[in-house]
Design a protein around this motif. Structure first.
Motif, PDB file in Angstrom:
ATOM      1  N   ASN A  51     -11.475  10.315  29.530  1.00 35.57           N
ATOM      2  CA  ASN A  51     -10.318  11.199  29.704  1.00 35.57           C
ATOM      3  C   ASN A  51      -9.180  10.809  28.773  1.00 35.57           C
ATOM      4  OD1 ASN A  51     -11.594  12.668  31.673  1.00 35.57           O
ATOM      5  ND2 ASN A  51     -10.801  11.443  33.361  1.00 35.57           N
ATOM      6  N   GLU A  52      -8.980   9.501  28.615  1.00 32.09           N
ATOM      7  CA  GLU A  52      -7.901   9.055  27.743  1.00 32.09           C
ATOM      8  C   GLU A  52      -8.186   9.419  26.290  1.00 32.09           C
ATOM      9  OE1 GLU A  52      -5.302   8.027  29.032  1.00 32.09           O
ATOM     10  OE2 GLU A  52      -4.124   7.255  27.362  1.00 32.09           O
ATOM     11  N   ARG A  55      -7.453  13.021  25.815  1.00 33.36           N
ATOM     12  CA  ARG A  55      -6.019  13.281  25.700  1.00 33.36           C
ATOM     13  C   ARG A  55      -5.517  12.970  24.293  1.00 33.36           C
ATOM     14  NH1 ARG A  55      -1.494  10.654  25.501  1.00 33.36           N
ATOM     15  NH2 ARG A  55      -2.528   8.629  25.669  1.00 33.36           N
ATOM     16  N   ALA A  58      -6.525  15.641  21.986  1.00 36.31           N
ATOM     17  CA  ALA A  58      -5.758  16.874  22.152  1.00 36.31           C
ATOM     18  C   ALA A  58      -4.442  16.841  21.376  1.00 36.31           C
ATOM     19  CB  ALA A  58      -5.478  17.112  23.631  1.00 36.31           C
ATOM     20  N   GLU A  59      -3.948  15.659  21.077  1.00 39.26           N
ATOM     21  CA  GLU A  59      -2.666  15.544  20.382  1.00 39.26           C
ATOM     22  C   GLU A  59      -2.823  15.293  18.881  1.00 39.26           C
ATOM     23  OE1 GLU A  59      -0.634  12.430  22.360  1.00 39.26           O
ATOM     24  OE2 GLU A  59      -0.258  13.598  24.188  1.00 39.26           O
ATOM     25  N   HIS A 321      -3.391  23.058  33.851  1.00 40.22           N
ATOM     26  CA  HIS A 321      -3.465  22.986  32.395  1.00 40.22           C
ATOM     27  C   HIS A 321      -2.107  22.724  31.746  1.00 40.22           C
ATOM     28  CE1 HIS A 321      -7.700  23.711  31.929  1.00 40.22           C
ATOM     29  NE2 HIS A 321      -7.627  24.666  32.834  1.00 40.22           N
ATOM     30  N   GLU A 323      -1.118  19.745  32.399  1.00 39.29           N
ATOM     31  CA  GLU A 323      -1.430  18.324  32.234  1.00 39.29           C
ATOM     32  C   GLU A 323      -2.769  18.104  31.535  1.00 39.29           C
ATOM     33  OE1 GLU A 323       0.699  16.043  33.034  1.00 39.29           O
ATOM     34  OE2 GLU A 323       2.132  17.364  34.055  1.00 39.29           O
ATOM     35  N   GLU A 324      -3.708  19.030  31.696  1.00 42.12           N
ATOM     36  CA  GLU A 324      -5.037  18.892  31.123  1.00 42.12           C
ATOM     37  C   GLU A 324      -5.270  19.996  30.092  1.00 42.12           C
ATOM     38  OE1 GLU A 324      -7.026  16.437  31.775  1.00 42.12           O
ATOM     39  OE2 GLU A 324      -5.836  15.553  33.387  1.00 42.12           O
ATOM     40  N   ILE A 325      -5.868  19.640  28.938  1.00 42.56           N
ATOM     41  CA  ILE A 325      -6.107  20.610  27.867  1.00 42.56           C
ATOM     42  C   ILE A 325      -7.122  21.652  28.317  1.00 42.56           C
ATOM     43  CG2 ILE A 325      -5.510  19.001  26.025  1.00 42.56           C
ATOM     44  CD1 ILE A 325      -8.475  18.489  25.629  1.00 42.56           C
ATOM     45  N   GLY A 331      -7.139  21.631  22.032  1.00 39.93           N
ATOM     46  CA  GLY A 331      -6.090  20.797  22.613  1.00 39.93           C
ATOM     47  C   GLY A 331      -4.932  21.585  23.187  1.00 39.93           C
ATOM     48  N   LEU A 333      -2.268  22.789  25.619  1.00 47.93           N
ATOM     49  CA  LEU A 333      -1.537  22.422  26.832  1.00 47.93           C
ATOM     50  C   LEU A 333      -0.439  23.453  27.076  1.00 47.93           C
ATOM     51  CD1 LEU A 333      -1.065  18.545  26.643  1.00 47.93           C
ATOM     52  CD2 LEU A 333      -2.395  19.812  28.313  1.00 47.93           C
TER      53      LEU A 333
END
Length: 352
Positions: A51-52, A55, A58-59, A321, A323-325, A331, A333
């Motif tokens: 998950n990390e 994340r 996604a950025e 969504h 918080e989650e992509i 990615g 958000l």
């Protein structure tokens, strides 16, 4: 036994055998508990690490091309070391917990054997008592697991039933309960048409029509929204009786993009779809737009062909969504909601 010099008394040998037997059984149970604990720890940190990484991925669009690879490698190494440290700490805690349980279990088994010996000196009777105790212990554990599972299922079932059976009062009654003045009501309702506040929303107790497979007209969509979606509080904020700032009516793709074109990446709105029984989430990219279909034909809300996650309410989907992509490749958000620009608002037909 016990007659020759140096021989131990029968009682002492029996005590030692029982203690050894208890320790061996406790050790076997502790080993099984540790295998389960280790599998839980490994899965927990493997999922958390995945998950990390998602994340961070996604950025990736926020980082310059030259720095992105180095930053990503450093960040992943840092996260890997952090999770490795946390995993080791939890392993140590788990080992200590299992060790204490092993010692406690050895004592319990010893006294169980002792009581069984006092009650029946025959070895066969001891074995039967031992097996019966193990059987009862396993049965109790299984029953506790079943009760926990039933409780979770019952909680989910009641949650969905509560959402399905909920009712939505009219907008005017909402503002009366909140103690708003007429000017505040007009402003918060985005100047809905008519000389006064709109009347109560009519939500029939039972459905008097058979829903087509797909929307066939705007009137059918309005009827579907009033009869099926209003009782589920679609379009409303979670903890208030106000319409969510991201909610829009039956507007086209072009209208949605026109509303979003002057906003930054991450801006979004949710509009009632004309293609399916559901909604479309329109999302502002840095150079363009994306449109995600939201299926609402059943008892849940979920993206079609994108994310298998199911949500009890439309607001739950939107908040999730934030918080989650939405997709790993994009990615996306949800950041800034796109509100109304015109008066009356584009959703006024849905609440007449």
């Amino acid at each position: 036994m016990g007659d020759g010099p140096g021989d131990k008394p029968y009682e002492e040998i029996s005590e030692e055998l029982m203690a050894q037997r208890a320790r061996l059984q406790a050790q076997r149970e502790a080993e099984e508990l540790w295998r389960q604990k280790e599998a839980e720890i490994t899965k927990k940190f493997r999922d958390a690490l995945a998950n990390e990484k998602a994340r961070i991925l996604a950025e990736k669009w926020k980082v310059e091309m030259e720095d992105r690879k180095a930053a990503k490698v450093l960040e992943e190494e840092r996260i890997h070391e952090e999770f490795k440290r946390k995993e080791e700490e939890e392993r140590k805690r788990g080992e200590e917990q299992i060790r204490l349980q092993e010692e406690q279990r050895a004592k319990e088994l010893y006294w169980s054997l002792k009581r069984a010996q006092l009650q029946s000196p025959a070895s066969e009777s001891e074995e039967r008592v031992w097996e019966e105790q193990l059987r009862r212990s396993k049965a109790a554990d299984e029953e506790q697991s079943r009760r926990a599972q039933r409780a979770r299922e019952e909680y989910r079932r009641h949650s969905l039933c509560a959402i399905q059976k909920g009712t939505v009062a009219g907008l005017s009654s909402m503002f009366r309960e909140l103690g708003q003045s007429h000017e505040q009501e007009t402003r918060l309702c985005h100047h809905l048409p008519g000389p006064g506040p709109p009347g109560p929303l009519a939500v029939p107790a039972s459905r008097a029509w058979e829903r087509p497979l797909r929307p066939v007209s705007r009137a059918a969509i309005v009827r579907w929204f009033k009869e099926e979606q209003l009782p589920r509080r679609a379009g409303f904020e979670r903890s208030t009786k106000a319409i969510a700032p991201w909610f829009h009516g039956i507007i086209s793709r072009e209208d949605a993009e026109h509303l979003l074109e002057n906003m930054t990446e991450g801006a979004f709105l949710v509009r009632v779809s004309e293609k399916i029984w559901g909604y479309t989430l329109s999302y502002r990219l840095q150079n363009g737009f994306k449109h995600f279909l939201v299926d609402a034909s059943g008892d849940f809300y979920s993206f079609l062909g994108v994310d298998p996650s199911r949500h009890a309410t439309l607001t739950d989907l939107v908040d999730f969504h934030k918080e989650e992509i939405i997709t790993v490749s994009g990615g996306e958000l949800l950041q800034e909601p796109c509100g109304q620009r015109d008066s009356p608002p584009d959703y006024h037909l849905l609440f007449e």
